[in-house]
Design a protein around this motif. Structure first.
Motif, PDB file in Angstrom:
ATOM      1  N   HIS A 289     -17.473  -6.308  -5.746  1.00 24.82           N
ATOM      2  CA  HIS A 289     -15.779  -6.385  -6.404  1.00 24.82           C
ATOM      3  C   HIS A 289     -15.313  -6.179  -7.247  1.00 24.82           C
ATOM      4  CE1 HIS A 289     -13.727  -5.676  -2.056  1.00 24.82           C
ATOM      5  NE2 HIS A 289     -14.168  -6.823  -1.377  1.00 24.82           N
TER       6      HIS A 289
ATOM      7  N   ASP B 257      -2.050  -2.102  -3.872  1.00 20.97           N
ATOM      8  CA  ASP B 257      -3.349  -1.704  -3.653  1.00 20.97           C
ATOM      9  C   ASP B 257      -4.745  -0.555  -2.749  1.00 20.97           C
ATOM     10  OD1 ASP B 257      -3.223  -4.438  -3.968  1.00 20.97           O
ATOM     11  OD2 ASP B 257      -2.961  -5.254  -2.281  1.00 20.97           O
ATOM     12  N   PHE B 258      -5.699  -0.230  -3.155  1.00 24.27           N
ATOM     13  CA  PHE B 258      -5.543   0.995  -2.635  1.00 24.27           C
ATOM     14  C   PHE B 258      -7.284   1.383  -1.880  1.00 24.27           C
ATOM     15  CE2 PHE B 258      -7.930   4.804  -2.879  1.00 24.27           C
ATOM     16  CZ  PHE B 258      -7.180   5.673  -2.199  1.00 24.27           C
ATOM     17  N   ASN B 259      -7.596   1.166  -0.839  1.00 23.30           N
ATOM     18  CA  ASN B 259      -8.435   0.982  -0.039  1.00 23.30           C
ATOM     19  C   ASN B 259      -9.419  -0.572  -0.235  1.00 23.30           C
ATOM     20  OD1 ASN B 259      -8.729   3.322   1.077  1.00 23.30           O
ATOM     21  ND2 ASN B 259      -9.666   4.398  -0.324  1.00 23.30           N
ATOM     22  N   GLY B 260      -8.398  -1.946  -0.522  1.00 23.01           N
ATOM     23  CA  GLY B 260      -8.916  -2.986  -0.348  1.00 23.01           C
ATOM     24  C   GLY B 260      -8.647  -3.792  -2.127  1.00 23.01           C
ATOM     25  N   TYR B 261      -9.013  -3.065  -3.502  1.00 31.23           N
ATOM     26  CA  TYR B 261      -8.304  -3.256  -4.100  1.00 31.23           C
ATOM     27  C   TYR B 261      -7.495  -3.233  -4.776  1.00 31.23           C
ATOM     28  CZ  TYR B 261     -13.533  -0.887  -3.996  1.00 31.23           C
ATOM     29  OH  TYR B 261     -14.455  -1.067  -3.628  1.00 31.23           O
TER      30      TYR B 261
ATOM     31  N   HIS C 244      -4.482  -1.576  -7.480  1.00 33.44           N
ATOM     32  CA  HIS C 244      -5.446  -0.467  -8.352  1.00 33.44           C
ATOM     33  C   HIS C 244      -5.289   0.871  -8.057  1.00 33.44           C
ATOM     34  CE1 HIS C 244      -9.928   1.395  -8.335  1.00 33.44           C
ATOM     35  NE2 HIS C 244      -9.400   2.015  -8.059  1.00 33.44           N
TER      36      HIS C 244
ATOM     37  N   GLU D 154      -9.933  -8.516   2.780  1.00 34.02           N
ATOM     38  CA  GLU D 154     -10.715  -7.660   3.751  1.00 34.02           C
ATOM     39  C   GLU D 154     -11.415  -8.149   4.909  1.00 34.02           C
ATOM     40  OE1 GLU D 154     -12.804  -5.266   1.298  1.00 34.02           O
ATOM     41  OE2 GLU D 154     -14.336  -6.291   1.310  1.00 34.02           O
TER      42      GLU D 154
ATOM     43  N   GLN E  87     -14.822  -2.972  -9.668  1.00 41.03           N
ATOM     44  CA  GLN E  87     -13.675  -2.127  -9.660  1.00 41.03           C
ATOM     45  C   GLN E  87     -12.399  -3.402 -10.242  1.00 41.03           C
ATOM     46  OE1 GLN E  87     -13.047   0.939  -8.438  1.00 41.03           O
ATOM     47  NE2 GLN E  87     -14.936   1.426  -7.715  1.00 41.03           N
TER      48      GLN E  87
ATOM     49  N   ASN F 271       0.596  -1.021   0.121  1.00 44.19           N
ATOM     50  CA  ASN F 271       0.173   0.227  -0.004  1.00 44.19           C
ATOM     51  C   ASN F 271       1.025   1.136  -0.379  1.00 44.19           C
ATOM     52  OD1 ASN F 271       1.020   0.288   2.730  1.00 44.19           O
ATOM     53  ND2 ASN F 271      -1.006  -1.054   3.599  1.00 44.19           N
TER      54      ASN F 271
ATOM     55  N   THR G 171      -9.700 -10.624  -3.188  1.00 40.68           N
ATOM     56  CA  THR G 171      -9.608  -9.070  -1.865  1.00 40.68           C
ATOM     57  C   THR G 171     -10.739  -9.197  -1.422  1.00 40.68           C
ATOM     58  OG1 THR G 171      -9.416  -8.281  -4.254  1.00 40.68           O
ATOM     59  CG2 THR G 171     -10.033  -6.801  -2.356  1.00 40.68           C
TER      60      THR G 171
END
Length: 343
Positions: free
Chosen positions: A299, A129-133, A136, A237, A302, A60, A233
């Motif tokens: 998910h 990864d970004f905010n769980g994606y 991303h 999370e 995205q 991240n 993902t």
């Protein structure tokens, strides 16, 4: 794209001898720092070692800030080199940090896991990864070279070796039906991994060369990844879920997406049953519950292949053949997931 396979004790000095870098930094995690760094330390001139913790959950921006800060504190200039020594997380994040530091410095990949050797290190896809994606935020940037030594796999846990094998199976399914028939008749522990690494690298190099920035054909490399990434993902999370390795999630994704191919008449039932039987024999079944389905499907919205709000898949359209940009609806995805979990 330069990919060299052999002994790292030969490959690395050859590369460094042809270059002229002002400073060199090596990125490792606690595992590669212990098991792999000692194998290259004596091959390197004076250098800066950057250590991070392992794990997809740490791929991240916060970890990137740490890497960039160490690079800044050590006054790396644009003539510096970063060596990414590790698996897919190290390669993705190290390459991303190198490609963005001072608008880009040279970097090389020395992948130490099967997953990274056959897939993640080849092709120039970098990201975090970004905010769980997953992945991303990122860029396309080829490394100066990729140096692959199968001896690194000796330090790899069995589960990590199995994880990487999912991408080997994928390459066979999308591009070499003859090789698929070969590997599915061999027990996992008896596979010739040195041969499979070279085979997968050649497939990925050819596909990437035909479409470097994934505008078209390169998308076939995403077979199993639309639902696979969504599953991965979601498990990452969810505190109550045990984290899946990438290959474990992609194995589930390949069965689900082969199921969609079957429903659409793109493959016959015999091929689907081959895929299902072989993958289940190695990976078993991911425990997905009825209550997980909606979040997993969310998910997919995205996924990076999407366009105009439509979820686009890469689906098998034969043994060793794959179509891309296939629009699938929520009902098809849900049906495939339900079939996978046995409803």
């Amino acid at each position: 794209m330069s990919v060299k396979i052999g002994s790292i004790s030969t490959l690395l000095p050859e590369f460094l001898g042809a270059g002229d870098y002002s400073k060199i930094t090596v990125l490792v995690d606690e595992n590669t720092g212990k098991n792999c760094y000692p194998l290259i330390k004596a091959l390197l001139p004076e250098h800066i070692l950057i250590k991070i913790k392992s794990g997809e959950e740490l791929k991240n921006l916060s970890t990137c800030q740490h890497i960039w800060q160490v690079m800044t504190d050590n006054e790396l200039d644009r003539h510096s080199l970063m060596i990414d020594l590790g698996g897919g997380v190290i390669g993705d994040m190290g390459g991303f940090c190198a490609a963005t530091y001072k608008r880009g410095i040279d970097f090389i990949q020395i992948p130490t896991t099967l997953l990274a050797q056959v897939d993640a290190s080849v092709g120039g896809k970098l990201g975090i990864d970004f905010n769980g994606y997953k992945n991303h935020i990122g860029v396309f940037q080829l490394p100066e070279t990729v140096l692959i030594d199968a001896d690194f796999l000796k330090s790899l846990p069995w589960a990590e070796l199995r994880s990487g094998f999912a991408e080997v199976a994928k390459h066979c399914l999308i591009a070499d039906g003859t090789k698929w028939d070969e590997i599915r008749r061999i027990d996992f522990d008896d596979q010739d991994f040195a041969d499979l690494i070279a085979h997968s690298v050649e497939i990925k190099k050819e596909v990437v060369a035909s479409d470097p920035t994934e505008k078209g054909r390169r998308k076939i490399l995403n077979f199993g990844h639309t639902l696979g990434h969504a599953i991965e993902t979601y498990f990452l999370e969810s505190p109550e879920k045990e984290r899946l390795l990438h290959g474990e999630a992609i194995a589930a994704g390949m069965i689900c997406e082969a199921s969609i191919s079957l429903e659409r008449g793109l493959i016959d039932e015999s091929l689907f049953l081959e895929i299902e039987e072989f993958i289940f024999s190695i990976y078993g079944k991911v425990e997905i519950l009825e209550g997980d389905l909606e979040a997993i499907l969310q998910h997919t919205l995205q996924d990076k292949k999407n366009k105009g709000g439509q979820v686009r898949f890469s689906l098998l359209d034969g043994k060793g053949s794959c179509a891309f940009d296939v629009i699938c609806n929520k009902e098809e995805m849900e049906k495939a997931l339900r079939q996978y979990i046995g409803e």
